[in-house]
Design a protein around this motif. Structure first.
Motif, mmCIF file in Angstrom:
data_model
loop_
_atom_site.group_PDB
_atom_site.id
_atom_site.type_symbol
_atom_site.label_atom_id
_atom_site.label_comp_id
_atom_site.label_asym_id
_atom_site.label_seq_id
_atom_site.Cartn_x
_atom_site.Cartn_y
_atom_site.Cartn_z
ATOM 1 N N UNK A 391 0.825 -1.211 0.000
ATOM 2 C CA UNK A 391 0.000 0.000 0.000
ATOM 3 C C UNK A 391 0.863 1.267 0.000
ATOM 4 N N UNK A 392 1.805 1.313 -0.915
ATOM 5 C CA UNK A 392 2.707 2.448 -0.970
ATOM 6 C C UNK A 392 2.557 3.081 -2.355
ATOM 7 N N UNK A 393 2.700 4.403 -2.424
ATOM 8 C CA UNK A 393 2.455 5.079 -3.700
ATOM 9 C C UNK A 393 3.408 4.645 -4.804
ATOM 10 N N UNK A 394 4.700 4.598 -4.495
ATOM 11 C CA UNK A 394 5.679 4.279 -5.528
ATOM 12 C C UNK A 394 6.168 2.847 -5.385
ATOM 13 N N UNK A 395 5.468 1.913 -5.968
ATOM 14 C CA UNK A 395 5.986 0.548 -5.913
ATOM 15 C C UNK A 395 7.116 0.425 -6.927
ATOM 16 N N UNK A 404 19.832 2.852 5.681
ATOM 17 C CA UNK A 404 18.753 3.811 5.414
ATOM 18 C C UNK A 404 17.613 3.499 6.374
ATOM 19 N N UNK A 405 16.799 4.498 6.696
ATOM 20 C CA UNK A 405 15.707 4.206 7.633
ATOM 21 C C UNK A 405 14.489 3.730 6.862
ATOM 22 N N UNK A 406 13.654 2.957 7.564
ATOM 23 C CA UNK A 406 12.413 2.494 6.955
ATOM 24 C C UNK A 406 11.579 3.689 6.505
ATOM 25 N N UNK A 407 11.618 4.752 7.329
ATOM 26 C CA UNK A 407 10.821 5.935 6.998
ATOM 27 C C UNK A 407 11.267 6.545 5.660
ATOM 28 N N UNK A 408 12.583 6.645 5.470
ATOM 29 C CA UNK A 408 13.069 7.197 4.206
ATOM 30 C C UNK A 408 12.650 6.329 3.026
ATOM 31 N N UNK A 409 12.765 5.022 3.213
ATOM 32 C CA UNK A 409 12.429 4.127 2.109
ATOM 33 C C UNK A 409 10.940 4.224 1.782
ATOM 34 N N UNK A 410 10.110 4.206 2.807
ATOM 35 C CA UNK A 410 8.664 4.144 2.559
ATOM 36 C C UNK A 410 8.081 5.518 2.211
ATOM 37 N N UNK A 411 8.573 6.554 2.863
ATOM 38 C CA UNK A 411 7.959 7.868 2.638
ATOM 39 C C UNK A 411 8.716 8.731 1.632
ATOM 40 N N UNK A 412 10.039 8.837 1.772
ATOM 41 C CA UNK A 412 10.772 9.683 0.822
ATOM 42 C C UNK A 412 10.802 9.043 -0.566
ATOM 43 N N UNK A 416 5.044 7.520 0.470
ATOM 44 C CA UNK A 416 3.998 7.387 1.483
ATOM 45 C C UNK A 416 2.907 6.401 1.097
ATOM 46 N N UNK A 417 1.847 6.453 1.888
ATOM 47 C CA UNK A 417 0.796 5.437 1.768
ATOM 48 C C UNK A 417 -0.266 5.873 0.760
ATOM 49 N N UNK A 418 -0.753 4.921 0.021
ATOM 50 C CA UNK A 418 -1.779 5.190 -0.992
ATOM 51 C C UNK A 418 -3.018 5.811 -0.344
ATOM 52 N N UNK A 419 -3.536 6.830 -0.983
ATOM 53 C CA UNK A 419 -4.783 7.458 -0.544
ATOM 54 C C UNK A 419 -4.648 8.202 0.776
ATOM 55 N N UNK A 420 -3.405 8.514 1.166
ATOM 56 C CA UNK A 420 -3.190 9.260 2.396
ATOM 57 C C UNK A 420 -3.591 8.518 3.659
ATOM 58 N N UNK A 466 -1.302 -0.674 5.258
ATOM 59 C CA UNK A 466 -1.929 0.514 5.830
ATOM 60 C C UNK A 466 -2.953 0.108 6.887
ATOM 61 N N UNK A 467 -3.653 1.116 7.400
ATOM 62 C CA UNK A 467 -4.568 0.878 8.515
ATOM 63 C C UNK A 467 -5.699 -0.095 8.183
ATOM 64 N N UNK A 468 -5.967 -0.307 6.893
ATOM 65 C CA UNK A 468 -7.051 -1.228 6.544
ATOM 66 C C UNK A 468 -6.580 -2.677 6.517
ATOM 67 N N UNK A 469 -5.348 -2.927 6.955
ATOM 68 C CA UNK A 469 -4.822 -4.296 6.976
ATOM 69 C C UNK A 469 -5.004 -4.896 8.365
#
Lengths: 628, 250
Positions: A391-395, A404-412, A416-420, A466-469
């Motif tokens: 559920x990430x925007x840029x697969x 590297x931090x998980x945050x950088x990988x997932x968000x930068x 970030x997460x699909x659909x905010x 994401x939160x729907x999981x």
């Protein structure tokens, strides 16, 4: 053979000849024909060729069918060299425009450019946030070379590391170099490659035979790092293996295998072509580069069993036996394939080897975490490729420095997460990796940190949730996958995983009992501690990590018979609330025909017939379906 | 001398629960423990064939250097200086669970129940599936190992994997390569293969194999399946006609 390169110095002569014959300003259209073929990138190839022919340009502009460029979310991807213009989501209709404007007039087709969060167009790969924060070393040449052209690879400096290894290093010095580099196995365990090489080199072999194996049986759901390397730059892997064979097996009789799963037909094809070319050029086979060193590699196609990615099962499979692991109390470096000393590394590990030789020890140890100076276990060095999915925007494929931090990988990088929606967890390391919560987002990603957190590096899968999981449902999914893929040899893995599935199934079905959580933990511990191979030993990771970080969610399922993420069907009910306008669309779409009500009046769902498919919720325009 | 240089089978010493014991380099730890008189439960181990490590009952704790860990002893090689501990809390805990899993897999086996009871495990918290209710087979693979390694018949093998794993004759039809020697029946720890005989026919139930029996010319008693005599005879250059009398009358 016409193309045979007879000596180390001839390789440089040949490379210079290639470069002299190539015009660095010549325009080239690089089209991803790896994953992007699923988006129809081969049609782009046809369209470009036809249009160029129509305009009489086919001799002036090159088309290069390349491997994966990484940003799969935005495919099909096309890069125009030498300017490096990056076009995304290119359609056949866009082709005349690209030729007319970009190739002939050096203009940008703005509609095809990636636009960042502020709407600013990004003309080059490096401008795109997805690429900007990466460190693409292993994948650097994926958009620059045609994987079926050895000349392309040589022109970019390929096989220079092999030449250097054969002419300037002793095998022992090469082993030391890899050991000092701190390169750790990218296939899962993170075992220091140099230590393995050293043990294999030292292990006695009466007839001098030593096997050099590349594990390309990448079977993790959602992972495609090794595939991208093999499909995009196969010679990089071969070069690493040949250097390894020289370091480990010379003088002697080293023999090579690449074990590729047959579900990767393109990888099998491109590696096959690369092997053939390397032989023709004298880079593989007898008397490599005229140095007297001989080594060849065979492709072994895997039949699709996940467990065959385990080294001893893989070796059994090459031997023609059932792919079952054996206990590794006698290491495979001493007795592996056909009971000979065997050195197995995975695709990405081998691909790192030429780079370490090319750029040097200091460059490699300068990337990553920890200190490997006196202890190859002391840190995690180099880069790592991750398959960022979920559920990430840029697969896509992401290469970052270790640490590297998980945050950088997932968000930068991932955007970030699909659909905010809210981030909930990320699973690293494939099906037997652990699920890490948001409190660990700032954790640096390396072998040891991931293990401490109850997960693992694995081969580099990264599934964002994401939160729907529902985390119980996630554990359930992976337990079933692993129970299905267990070879079934040992009781703890075969029976243990099945019983873990039984318990988690009943929790998801609303039949969880007090004590189930403790039973899961107890059994999970034994499956991990008493199973024969790494598949069983790591199989409880998704379960144990979700219990560790999301215990409350399990308890809600068991105690309250509720699924907070509203995923487990037995634990949720659909009902229609007073926002209903009586538009009747839900009643029309319900496959069970269990919604009734008059037009313009509140509708109701017959719970006894509802199968909780969620169609009513999907089609409702008034937010009138409540899920509890 | 490092371990790598020690020849296989060389006499070495190792420790069991702090007691110095003699063993042979790289022999099976379980084999050594049994020879030394220690009791370690196991269902899938037999000295005559290769070790497999399937039943996970022969767990022990081993320590080499500073690292201590749980392992099955059957496939663990003995080396000099090895420290073994037999009945640690971790061993007991994991063994208990292995027994519970086996009780759910093969609830119909009195042998599994008896062995579990010896170690204080009398019931299982795990689900006994409908298919498992009458099952006795624990998939230890001893039958196939004996058939392949000792008899040389290769008549049976595992099929499937994971929870679909089964021990079968090819296609689960009559095992054509089975010579009816009964070694598998003999070696099976849960006696789940089944051998029946009439004066004319020997039946190996699990492999759906019916084999006519050769009768002794002198006493008239059936003494072995004809196919077994033919197959084994061929290996030593003898014909069926060479086997006319039973052992007792020879």
């Amino acid at each position: 053979m016409a193309n045979r390169i007879k000596s180390v110095s001839d390789l440089e002569v040949y490379r210079k000849k290639l470069l002299a014959a190539r015009d660095p300003k010549r325009k080239t259209v690089a089209i991803c024909t790896s994953g992007c073929t699923a988006y129809g990138s081969m049609k782009l190839n046809t369209a470009f060729r036809e249009e160029l022919r129509r305009r009489g340009l086919e001799q002036k502009i090159d088309i290069k069918l390349t491997g994966c460029h990484g940003y799969c979310e935005r495919g099909p991807l096309v890069v125009i060299h030498p300017a490096g213009i990056f076009y995304q989501r290119v359609k056949v209709e866009d082709v005349p425009q690209i030729i007319e404007r970009t190739l002939l007039k050096d203009e940008l087709v703005e509609s095809l450019l990636f636009k960042d969060a502020d709407g600013k167009p990004c003309p080059h790969e490096d401008d795109v946030p997805f690429y900007k924060h990466q460190m693409r070393v292993l994948l650097a040449n994926n958009s620059r070379l045609d994987p079926t052209s050895l000349d392309d690879y040589i022109a970019l400096g390929g096989y220079q590391s092999l030449a250097k290894a054969l002419s300037k290093h002793t095998p022992e010095a090469l082993v030391k170099l890899i050991k000092d580099s701190g390169l750790r196995g990218r296939g899962g365990g993170g075992f220091p490659a140099g230590v393995k090489w050293e043990s294999c080199r030292k292990a006695p072999s009466a007839d001098g035979v030593r096997y050099i194996i590349c594990n390309a049986d990448e079977g993790d759901p959602g992972a495609f790092m090794d595939r991208a390397v093999m499909e995009g730059n196969p010679h990089l892997v071969l070069e690493g293996m040949i250097i390894g064979a020289f370091a480990i097996g010379h003088p002697g009789d080293p023999r090579g295998y690449i074990y590729i799963r047959n579900e990767y037909p393109l990888a099998v094809e491109r590696v096959g072509i690369a092997l053939q070319q390397a032989r023709e050029y004298g880079l593989l086979g007898k008397d490599i580069l005229g140095t007297g060193f001989s080594f060849d590699i065979k492709v072994n196609k895997g039949g699709g069993a996940f467990v065959c990615g385990e080294s001893t099962a893989l070796m059994a499979s090459i031997e023609g036996d059932v792919g079952e692991p054996r206990a590794k109390h006698i290491h495979t470096v001493e007795q592996g394939l056909y009971d000979k000393p065997t050195n197995l590394n995975n695709v990405e590990t081998w691909a790192n080897v030429p780079l370490i030789l090319e750029r040097g020890l200091e460059w490699f140890t300068g990337i990553g975490t920890g200190d490997v100076k006196d202890n190859p276990w002391g840190g995690s060095k180099g880069t790592k490729i991750f398959a960022l999915v979920g559920k990430v925007n840029n697969t896509g494929l992401v290469e970052v420095p270790m640490g590297a931090s998980l945050r950088d990988i997932i968000f930068k990088i991932g955007g970030g997460i699909i659909g905010g929606k809210k981030f909930k967890a990320v699973q690293t390391g494939g099906p037997s990796g652990g699920c890490l919560p948001d409190s660990l987002l700032d954790m640096t990603v390396d072998f040891d940190k991931l293990s401490e957190a109850g997960s693992m590096m694995g081969s580099g899968g990264m599934i964002v949730m994401d939160e729907s999981t529902c985390m119980v449902d996630v554990a359930r999914y992976f337990l079933h996958f692993l129970a299905e893929e267990s070879c079934g040899k040992c009781v703890t893995c075969r029976e243990g995983l099945v019983q873990l599935c039984v318990i988690v199934d009943r929790i998801c079905a609303g039949q969880g009992k007090a004590g189930d959580l403790e039973l899961l933990e107890e059994l999970g511990n034994t499956v991990a501690d008493a199973s024969l191979c790494a598949l069983g030993q790591t199989a409880p990771n998704p379960l144990r990590s979700t219990i560790r970080y999301f215990r409350e969610e399990y308890e809600r399922h068991i105690r309250d018979k509720r699924c907070p993420a509203k995923v487990c069907k037995a634990l949720i009910t659909f009902s229609i609330n007073d926002k209903c306008t009586g538009c009747t669309i839900c009643a029309k779409k319900c496959p069970q025909s269990c919604i009734s009500g008059e037009k313009k009046k509140l509708h109701t769902i017959d719970q006894s017939k509802c199968i909780k498919c969620g169609v009513c919720n999907d089609v409702c325009n008034f937010d009138a379906v409540s899920v509890e | 001398m490092s371990h790598e240089d020690t020849p296989k089978g060389a006499k070495i010493t190792f420790q069991v629960d702090g007691r110095a014991c003699e063993g042979f380099h790289h022999e099976s730890l379980l084999g050594a423990l049994r020879r030394l008189g220690f009791e370690v439960p196991s269902l899938c181990f037999h000295e005559a064939v290769s070790t497999y490590g399937a039943c996970r009952l022969c767990l022990v704790e081993v320590q080499k250097g500073r690292k201590s860990r749980i392992t099955t002893s059957c496939n663990f090689p003995v080396t000099a200086g090895l420290q073994v501990r037999l009945d640690t809390p971790a061993v007991q805990q994991n063994r208990k669970i292995v027994f519970q899993l086996l009780l759910a897999k093969a609830p119909a086996s009195p042998e599994v129940r008896a062995l579990a009871a010896e170690y204080g495990v009398h019931s299982t918290p795990y689900k006994v599936s409908e298919e498992a209710k009458d099952n006795k087979c624990i998939l230890c693979g001893l039958c196939a190992r004996v058939c392949t390694e000792v008899v040389g018949a290769n008549a049976i093998a595992f099929s499937g994997r994971g929870s679909h794993k089964d021990m079968v004759a090819p296609y689960d039809e009559a095992a054509e390569a089975c010579i009816g020697c009964g070694a598998c029946v003999e070696v099976c720890p849960t006696h789940c293969i089944g051998l029946r005989e009439t004066p004319e026919i020997r039946t190996i139930e699990k492999w759906h194999r019916d084999l006519p029996l050769q009768k002794c010319e002198k006493c008239g008693r059936p003494f072995a399946p004809t196919f077994q005599l033919m197959t084994l005879g061929k290996r030593v250059g003898m014909k069926l006609s060479d086997f006319k009398v039973c052992n007792d009358c020879r």
